[in-house]
Structures are given as C-alpha cells and as structure tokens.
Design an enzyme around this catalytic site. Structure first.
Site, PDB file in Angstrom:
ATOM      1  N   TRP A 101       0.729  -1.194   0.077  1.00 53.73           N
ATOM      2  CA  TRP A 101      -0.018   0.097  -0.024  1.00 53.73           C
ATOM      3  C   TRP A 101       0.632   1.174  -0.064  1.00 53.73           C
ATOM      4  O   TRP A 101       0.482   2.370  -0.551  1.00 53.73           O
ATOM      5  CB  TRP A 101      -1.066  -0.128   1.200  1.00 53.73           C
ATOM      6  CG  TRP A 101      -1.951  -0.950   0.845  1.00 53.73           C
ATOM      7  CD1 TRP A 101      -2.279  -2.120   1.625  1.00 53.73           C
ATOM      8  CD2 TRP A 101      -2.631  -1.293  -0.204  1.00 53.73           C
ATOM      9  NE1 TRP A 101      -3.132  -2.887   1.244  1.00 53.73           N
ATOM     10  CE2 TRP A 101      -3.639  -2.553  -0.040  1.00 53.73           C
ATOM     11  CE3 TRP A 101      -3.214  -0.404  -1.501  1.00 53.73           C
ATOM     12  CZ2 TRP A 101      -4.641  -2.737  -0.952  1.00 53.73           C
ATOM     13  CZ3 TRP A 101      -4.127  -0.819  -2.238  1.00 53.73           C
ATOM     14  CH2 TRP A 101      -5.064  -2.165  -1.904  1.00 53.73           C
ATOM     15  N   ASP A 168      -2.390   6.587   6.775  1.00 56.17           N
ATOM     16  CA  ASP A 168      -3.485   5.618   6.046  1.00 56.17           C
ATOM     17  C   ASP A 168      -4.145   4.667   7.530  1.00 56.17           C
ATOM     18  O   ASP A 168      -3.196   3.896   7.682  1.00 56.17           O
ATOM     19  CB  ASP A 168      -2.824   4.786   4.927  1.00 56.17           C
ATOM     20  CG  ASP A 168      -3.692   3.947   4.316  1.00 56.17           C
ATOM     21  OD1 ASP A 168      -4.835   3.536   4.858  1.00 56.17           O
ATOM     22  OD2 ASP A 168      -3.451   3.285   3.385  1.00 56.17           O
ATOM     23  N   LYS A 192     -13.743  -1.846   6.242  1.00 57.68           N
ATOM     24  CA  LYS A 192     -12.855  -2.690   7.322  1.00 57.68           C
ATOM     25  C   LYS A 192     -13.848  -2.410   8.781  1.00 57.68           C
ATOM     26  O   LYS A 192     -14.243  -3.341   9.188  1.00 57.68           O
ATOM     27  CB  LYS A 192     -11.557  -2.498   7.360  1.00 57.68           C
ATOM     28  CG  LYS A 192     -10.666  -3.220   6.303  1.00 57.68           C
ATOM     29  CD  LYS A 192      -9.936  -2.268   5.806  1.00 57.68           C
ATOM     30  CE  LYS A 192      -9.310  -2.318   4.189  1.00 57.68           C
ATOM     31  NZ  LYS A 192      -9.198  -3.637   3.624  1.00 57.68           N
TER      32      LYS A 192
HETATM   33  N1  PMP Z   1      -4.678   1.285   2.274  1.00 54.76           N
HETATM   34  C1  PMP Z   1      -4.652   0.083   2.950  1.00 54.76           C
HETATM   35  C2  PMP Z   1      -4.063  -0.025   4.517  1.00 54.76           C
HETATM   36  C3  PMP Z   1      -5.636  -0.883   2.747  1.00 54.76           C
HETATM   37  O1  PMP Z   1      -5.667  -2.097   3.517  1.00 54.76           O
HETATM   38  C4  PMP Z   1      -6.426  -1.093   1.290  1.00 54.76           C
HETATM   39  C5  PMP Z   1      -7.331  -1.767   0.876  1.00 54.76           C
HETATM   40  N2  PMP Z   1      -7.361  -3.229   1.481  1.00 54.76           N
HETATM   41  C6  PMP Z   1      -6.231   0.189   0.769  1.00 54.76           C
HETATM   42  C7  PMP Z   1      -5.349   1.516   1.024  1.00 54.76           C
HETATM   43  C8  PMP Z   1      -6.852   0.655  -0.534  1.00 54.76           C
HETATM   44  O2  PMP Z   1      -8.456   0.606  -0.340  1.00 54.76           O
HETATM   45  P1  PMP Z   1      -9.100   0.868  -1.679  1.00 54.76           P
HETATM   46  O3  PMP Z   1      -9.563  -0.508  -2.073  1.00 54.76           O
HETATM   47  O4  PMP Z   1     -10.458   1.227  -0.786  1.00 54.76           O
HETATM   48  O5  PMP Z   1      -8.842   1.657  -2.315  1.00 54.76           O
END
Ligand code: PMP
Length: 356
Positions: A101, A168, A192
C-alpha cells in the site's frame, strides 16, 4: 446460518447493524421511504451526516484542531487526492516503505510531485515496521500506513515528527486508540471498521488544510468538501447510513477503548495458537504484530490449501492471504466476536490433530 467471516475487507459487520440496515432499506425510520430513495439534500440526510461526523469526533477523541470529512470512494482515491491538494511539482513527499500500500500510494503521488523512501523493511520481507530516521526536513509531508493489512504489521506507537504526518488508517481506524495531536491528516476507507465499501473518512488539522492548494477540481478539493459539509457531489447515501449505524453500535459497545481491549484479547488468542501449534507460524516480528490482520502460514502451500478447504468445510471463509503475499490471514476487526476467534482456534487444533 452466518459464516465465520475473517475477510480483510469488505469485512464482517455486526448482525444488529445489518438488521437495522435491512429495515432502513424498506422503511427508513418509519418515514415511508427507503434510505436508498432519500435525496441527499433532504434534512434527514443532513442529520445522518452530522451525527456520523459527531460520532467520529467523539469516538476518536478529536479536539477542535481537526476537521472530519466524509467522502465518496475508497483509500486509493486518497492516494491521489492528498498530493493533489498538498504537493506541488517541485516538492517531495516522504514515505515509509511498509510494502504494497506504500508502493501504491507512491505510484499515485509521483504524478503530482517527487517521492522519497525514508525507510523500508523490504529487506526483511516487510515482517516489521522500519525505524524512521529523524529530521527529514526538506519534504512536504511523511506518509505512513499505520496498519499493513497485507503483511499483518502495525505501529504500536505512531511517530511524532517535525514534518506533517499523513496516516493511512484504512484497516485500523476505530480499532485502536490513537493520539491525533501529532497527525496532520488521517484517512480510511470504510470497508473494514466503518461500514460498507464506497465511503471514506478524512481527518485533517485545520492548520494543515490551510496549506492546501485551490487549484484542484472542486470534487477533489478538501477545502471545498469541508465547506460543503461533506455533501457536495451525491454521497453514497445508503453506505453513509450503514456507517452511522455501525458507529452507533461501536459507541453502545464502549467505544474505541473498550473495542481495543477486546481486539487485544482476540489477537492474543490467535497469535498464541499460531505460536504454539506446530503446524502454523507467524512471520511478523512480535513487537509489530497487528491487532487487526493476523498473517500466518502452514508448513507449505499444499498444507495451506488443505487447511483452507478444512475451514470452508467448517463454515469459515476469508482466511486466504492477499494475492501478493499468499499464505493465511485472519482479520479480527471490531465486529469480529471473540467466539469466532475461539472457534477458529478450535478448528486449527482439529486440523493439526488430523494432519500433523
Ligand atoms: N490502504 C490500506 C492499508 C488498505 O488495506 C487498503 C485496502 N485493503 C487500501 C489502502 C486501498 O483501499 P481501496 O480498495 O478502498 O482503494
């Protein structure tokens, strides 16, 4: 019968929240219309947004320093929206490389300015949170992921920096108490710990927001979204409503402090089994183990496959690791009852008795 759902997201939601949502879909608060039919400019929706924002403030113990914005979409949009608002072409954003991420966030950020990796745990297979060297002073802000959903690592303590800090919180928000006084901007997708996918929250310091550029399309401008009280382009009304029901549930269950205690108990139960069951192991260094996403592996891939089948035969779903990491992962978000974790431990024992 409800499955035992350990998915990383969209994740498990409380049954009572789903039941109230189902009622709202048919007849929202006995008003004679579905929540899906509620116009976003109606005062009833204003009430929903106001209560949701107030609950975020209360549950996260935010002071007047911070603003709360509810947005459309997920966390990747924030990967772009943050540099769009805060980074100029000649400026640099710093990143802590905790894996997938962080890479995605950098990829998006590079379209707007420069990026620099300040520290990385790549050489350790992302099995820990890397130390952050002090004093990166030629960068605009530092971006970190507080909980790394894919690798099961989590900051116990967030860093305090002289540079603005962006966090994040997608997979940990509301599941652990954080001190926001050193956080300039935090963001999280909903799927989540907040509600169904399609909503995000941004918590931003007023001082930091003042630094945002006005050269952004209004739909991406944090200043505009705040001025419009999170109701600029049509929000996902149903998802916002379900998020509100979920935060009400969280408040009724003692808020973040209480949920964190429960989350610590659930995580301890599962890590303890993984550490003592000869068939399983957890690669993450103990000091950085996540409360939310417990990553583990079995002796080999074939054994993991049979374990997943055994789980599926026992009504357990969502235990497969992320496609980039493989192995196994159990997500223990706020709505995950401790009884489900006890059941998973029991199934792990049955499996190891049978196969080891
Ligand atoms: N950051 C983290 C820490 C995540 O766990 C996730 C999705 N699992 C995201 C960003 C991306 O999220 P999205 O699919 O809503 O774009």
């Amino acid at each position: 019968m409800r499955k035992f759902n350990f998915s990383s997201g969209p994740g498990i939601m409380p049954l009572s929240v789903l039941q109230q949502s189902a009622e709202g879909i048919l007849n929202f608060d006995q008003h004679g219309i579905s929540i899906a039919e509620l116009p976003h400019r109606h005062p009833w929706f204003r009430d929903i947004l106001d209560e949701l924002i107030a609950l975020f403030r209360e549950l996260l113990h935010l002071s007047d320093e911070h603003e709360v914005i509810i947005l459309q979409g997920g966390a990747r949009i924030q990967f772009a929206q943050i540099p769009m608002n805060f980074l100029q072409k000649h400026e640099t954003a710093g990143f802590v490389d905790t894996g997938y991420w962080a890479h995605k966030a950098m990829e998006y950020c590079r379209l707007y300015g420069d990026t620099r990796v300040l520290s990385s745990s790549e050489n350790l297979g992302y099995r820990c949170i890397p130390q952050l060297p002090s004093g990166p002073d030629d960068i605009k802000y530092v971006h970190i992921a507080a909980n790394n959903t894919i690798y099961g690592t989590q900051y116990r303590q967030l860093p305090t920096l002289n540079t603005p800090l962006i966090v994040d919180m997608s997979s940990e928000i509301l599941g652990i108490r954080r001190d926001f006084s050193h956080i300039d901007l935090a963001f999280a997708c909903a799927q989540k710990n907040i509600g169904p996918a399609g909503v995000s929250v941004v918590i931003v310091k007023k001082d930091f927001l003042a630094l945002a550029t006005d050269r952004v399309p209004p739909v991406f401008s944090y200043k505009n979204l705040l001025d419009q009280k999170s109701n600029y382009a049509t929000p996902p009304v149903v998802n916002v409503y379900m998020s509100l029901l979920n935060l009400r549930w969280l408040k009724a269950h003692g808020g973040v402090d209480n949920l964190q205690q429960l989350n610590e108990q659930k995580a301890a139960l599962l890590y303890n089994e993984i550490d003592h069951n000869a068939l399983f192991s957890c690669p993450v260094m103990p000091a950085d183990r996540s409360l939310m996403n417990i990553c583990f592996s079995a002796s080999d891939e074939a054994m993991e496959k049979s374990f997943l089948q055994f789980c599926s035969d026992n009504e357990i779903i969502g235990l497969g690791g992320h496609s980039s990491a493989g192995a196994l992962r159990a997500s223990l978000y706020n709505a995950q009852p401790i009884e489900n974790v006890q059941y998973l431990v029991q199934v792990m024992r049955e499996f190891s008795n049978r196969y080891s």
